[in-house]
Design a protein around this motif. Structure first.
Motif, PDB file in Angstrom:
ATOM      1  N   UNK B 205      25.775 -18.357  37.062  1.00 25.86           N
ATOM      2  CA  UNK B 205      24.955 -19.325  37.781  1.00 25.86           C
ATOM      3  C   UNK B 205      24.378 -18.672  39.031  1.00 25.86           C
ATOM      4  N   UNK B 206      23.438 -19.351  39.652  1.00 24.30           N
ATOM      5  CA  UNK B 206      22.860 -18.845  40.892  1.00 24.30           C
ATOM      6  C   UNK B 206      23.957 -18.567  41.914  1.00 24.30           C
ATOM      7  N   UNK B 207      24.939 -19.457  41.989  1.00 23.07           N
ATOM      8  CA  UNK B 207      26.043 -19.277  42.934  1.00 23.07           C
ATOM      9  C   UNK B 207      26.864 -18.038  42.573  1.00 23.07           C
ATOM     10  N   UNK B 208      27.066 -17.819  41.252  1.00 23.08           N
ATOM     11  CA  UNK B 208      27.844 -16.651  40.816  1.00 23.08           C
ATOM     12  C   UNK B 208      27.176 -15.339  41.226  1.00 23.08           C
ATOM     13  N   UNK B 209      25.842 -15.356  41.189  1.00 20.90           N
ATOM     14  CA  UNK B 209      25.090 -14.121  41.470  1.00 20.90           C
ATOM     15  C   UNK B 209      24.810 -13.958  42.964  1.00 20.90           C
ATOM     16  N   UNK B 210      25.319 -14.901  43.766  1.00 22.65           N
ATOM     17  CA  UNK B 210      24.854 -14.969  45.147  1.00 22.65           C
ATOM     18  C   UNK B 210      25.153 -13.720  45.962  1.00 22.65           C
ATOM     19  N   UNK B 211      26.238 -13.027  45.617  1.00 24.23           N
ATOM     20  CA  UNK B 211      26.585 -11.797  46.329  1.00 24.23           C
ATOM     21  C   UNK B 211      25.359 -10.874  46.449  1.00 24.23           C
ATOM     22  N   UNK B 212      24.544 -10.869  45.404  1.00 28.31           N
ATOM     23  CA  UNK B 212      23.424  -9.927  45.350  1.00 28.31           C
ATOM     24  C   UNK B 212      22.186 -10.473  46.058  1.00 28.31           C
ATOM     25  N   UNK B 213      22.357 -11.664  46.670  1.00 28.15           N
ATOM     26  CA  UNK B 213      21.305 -12.193  47.534  1.00 28.15           C
ATOM     27  C   UNK B 213      21.706 -12.105  48.998  1.00 28.15           C
ATOM     28  N   UNK B 214      22.797 -11.417  49.268  1.00 27.48           N
ATOM     29  CA  UNK B 214      23.266 -11.329  50.648  1.00 27.48           C
ATOM     30  C   UNK B 214      22.641 -10.126  51.349  1.00 27.48           C
ATOM     31  N   UNK B 215      22.387 -10.315  52.624  1.00 25.91           N
ATOM     32  CA  UNK B 215      21.723  -9.272  53.397  1.00 25.91           C
ATOM     33  C   UNK B 215      22.516  -7.965  53.416  1.00 25.91           C
ATOM     34  N   UNK B 216      23.855  -8.079  53.506  1.00 25.64           N
ATOM     35  CA  UNK B 216      24.684  -6.874  53.562  1.00 25.64           C
ATOM     36  C   UNK B 216      24.497  -5.996  52.340  1.00 25.64           C
ATOM     37  N   UNK B 217      24.485  -6.622  51.160  1.00 26.08           N
ATOM     38  CA  UNK B 217      24.301  -5.854  49.925  1.00 26.08           C
ATOM     39  C   UNK B 217      22.910  -5.220  49.910  1.00 26.08           C
ATOM     40  N   UNK B 218      21.924  -6.011  50.347  1.00 27.58           N
ATOM     41  CA  UNK B 218      20.561  -5.475  50.393  1.00 27.58           C
ATOM     42  C   UNK B 218      20.505  -4.234  51.271  1.00 27.58           C
ATOM     43  N   UNK B 219      21.160  -4.295  52.421  1.00 27.77           N
ATOM     44  CA  UNK B 219      21.086  -3.162  53.349  1.00 27.77           C
ATOM     45  C   UNK B 219      21.885  -1.965  52.829  1.00 27.77           C
ATOM     46  N   UNK B 220      22.987  -2.225  52.119  1.00 21.11           N
ATOM     47  CA  UNK B 220      23.764  -1.121  51.539  1.00 21.11           C
ATOM     48  C   UNK B 220      22.942  -0.399  50.472  1.00 21.11           C
ATOM     49  N   UNK B 221      22.211  -1.168  49.673  1.00 17.64           N
ATOM     50  CA  UNK B 221      21.357  -0.552  48.643  1.00 17.64           C
ATOM     51  C   UNK B 221      20.252   0.255  49.314  1.00 17.64           C
ATOM     52  N   UNK B 222      19.692  -0.345  50.372  1.00 16.38           N
ATOM     53  CA  UNK B 222      18.609   0.333  51.087  1.00 16.38           C
ATOM     54  C   UNK B 222      19.096   1.656  51.682  1.00 16.38           C
ATOM     55  N   UNK B 223      20.357   1.672  52.135  1.00 23.07           N
ATOM     56  CA  UNK B 223      20.879   2.861  52.810  1.00 23.07           C
ATOM     57  C   UNK B 223      21.373   3.927  51.842  1.00 23.07           C
ATOM     58  N   UNK B 224      21.464   3.603  50.550  1.00 26.34           N
ATOM     59  CA  UNK B 224      22.028   4.560  49.593  1.00 26.34           C
ATOM     60  C   UNK B 224      21.214   5.848  49.568  1.00 26.34           C
ATOM     61  N   UNK B 225      21.928   6.990  49.467  1.00 27.54           N
ATOM     62  CA  UNK B 225      21.257   8.297  49.492  1.00 27.54           C
ATOM     63  C   UNK B 225      20.587   8.623  48.168  1.00 27.54           C
TER      64      UNK B 225
END
Lengths: 75, 394
Positions: B205-225
């Motif tokens: 569900x949308x709630x189940x996937x919510x981790x991947x809508x969090x800013x922290x995850x977005x920034x970790x992906x952005x920072x990946x080498x």
């Protein structure tokens, strides 16, 4: 295939592409051309061997950190 | 009793309002009225419903990226914080995001974060990195329990078993999932030879996937080498992680397909490269043979033609023979002519015409005058057909 080995598929494949390119471009003496050909055919064979022999390795970060020699349990 | 200046009281009110967390991050819905757009670029309006109203300030740096066309009467949901503006005594909502009403709160959070990160450049196409063609180690961030890892390994085993899968197990939903995913990405980036990372989660569900809508995850992906592939949920699910990732895969299996080449296809390419080697070498050998043939022909052209030489020598010899034969003939003819002239001048001719040649006998000098002979002297007289003896009488 582990990347720790000296031979990676990519290195071999890139060298093969470069060898074909040089032979195609020409300009070298005939004995050099023959040496390029032999090297290229060797690379083809090594790449094919790597493709044929490969088995997927799956390790977890913990296993990798625990032992620098990564174990290979399958999923 | 203490008497304080207005400005002090205003400052106190402001402090109270800004220290209350319930007012610092608030969603408010209502109808827009009294909309003003001064030349400063800021937008001011009042949000109201049947029982209340609230002044709102939507500053330029926040409203610039908004796609909502604000107008009086529009029902909106606004996000912001509540504070107090001492200069005119207004309690205001300082708005940083507005959305037309009629959508759920999760969607609003999603849209708000997406808008903000897009403005920051986290989704820019220019920072998307290409995937390695032949990955050596693929980092996988997912749950160790689900079918996701199995699906990914299944595809990799079939297509490209030369790779090593390095699993960074983490929970992908619920409390701690954001931290877990972020740490997993960071840890994988620290491992040598990890050249691509798949962040994956199965459907839910949308709630189940919510981790991947969090800013922290977005920034970790952005920072990946290294390049990151997102593979969250099903094909129709879009998360913030998908927008930040270098490549979005519709499913975890699709991510495994995207991350590596196909063994069979590479085998065909190898075959083609081998064929090209054969072809190029054959071409070189053919050219070398043609060179040798051309050299041989050139050598043959340069060799002296003995038969022709011999012919030339013989011709010249024949010419010389003929030349000398003619020259000799000519000389002989000239000689004959001289001989004839000599003949004409010889005494024999004269004798033939009837003259005689007289000499003193037996072989003395020619008698030219009377004084040369005395009576009784023997003489020899030569005439045309011979000689006879004579004696001088007187």
């Amino acid at each position: 295939m582990s990347a720790d080995g000296p031979e990676t598929f990519e290195d071999l494949y890139r060298e093969l592409e470069e060898t074909v390119r040089r032979l195609d471009a020409g300009g070298q003496p005939l004995d050099e051309a023959i040496a390029l050909y032999e090297r290229g055919m060797h690379l083809v064979k090594r790449c094919q061997e790597l493709l044929d022999a490969a088995e997927l390795r799956v390790v977890t970060l913990q296993q990798l950190f625990a032992a620098e020699q990564p174990a290979s349990p399958d999923v | 009793m203490l008497i304080i200046p207005v400005s002090d009281l205003c400052a106190m009110v402001r402090e109270v309002l800004e220290s209350d967390p319930r007012l610092g991050d608030v969603w408010v819905m209502g109808e827009v009225s009294n909309l003003r757009r001064p030349s400063s670029g800021h937008i001011y309006f009042t949000l109201k419903d049947a029982y209340g109203q609230l002044r709102c300030a939507f500053f330029r740096r926040d409203n610039a990226r908004s796609r909502v066309a604000l107008d009086n009467g529009l029902q909106i949901v606004a996000h912001g914080y509540v504070s107090f503006y001492p200069a005119n005594g207004d309690l205001q909502l300082y708005v940083d995001f507005v959305h037309e009403q009629g959508v759920g709160l999760l969607h609003l959070e999603f849209e708000r974060l997406k808008e903000r990160l897009a403005a920051e450049g986290l989704f820019d196409a220019s920072r998307k990195r290409p995937l390695p063609e032949f990955p050596r180690r693929i980092g996988v961030v997912t749950s160790p329990d689900g079918a996701v890892l199995h699906d990914i390994c299944h595809v990799l085993r079939r297509r490209w078993p030369l790779v090593e899968v390095l699993l960074a197990p983490t929970q992908v939903q619920g409390d701690g999932a954001v931290d877990g995913v972020c740490r997993a990405i960071e840890n994988l980036c620290a491992v040598r030879d990890v050249d691509v990372i798949i962040v994956a989660r199965g459907g839910g569900s949308v709630e189940d996937l919510w981790t991947f809508n969090e800013e922290g995850v977005a920034r970790a992906i952005f920072a990946a080498k290294v390049p990151v592939i997102s593979a969250v949920g099903h094909e129709t699910d879009y998360t913030i992680a998908d927008f930040v990732a270098d490549v979005r895969a519709p499913t975890p299996s699709a991510a495994a397909e995207l991350v590596c080449p196909d063994r069979a296809e590479v085998a065909v390419r190898l075959q083609a490269l081998g064929d090209a080697l054969e072809r190029h070498l054959a071409e070189r050998l053919r050219a070398a043979r043609a060179d040798v043939a051309a050299l041989r022909a050139a050598l043959q052209r340069g060799r002296p033609d003995l038969a022709a030489l011999r012919g030339r020598v013989e011709g010249q010899a024949r010419w010389a023979t003929e030349y000398f034969r003619r020259a000799i003939g000519a000389r002989r003819a000239a000689l004959d002519r001289q001989a004839a002239r000599l003949q004409a001048l010889s005494p024999a001719g004269t004798l033939a015409r009837g003259y005689a040649l007289v000499r003193r006998a037996p072989a003395g000098p020619v008698v030219r005058r009377v004084a040369d002979a005395a009576p009784g002297d023997p003489l020899r007289v030569a005439v045309a057909d011979g000689e006879f003896q004579a004696t001088v009488i007187e």
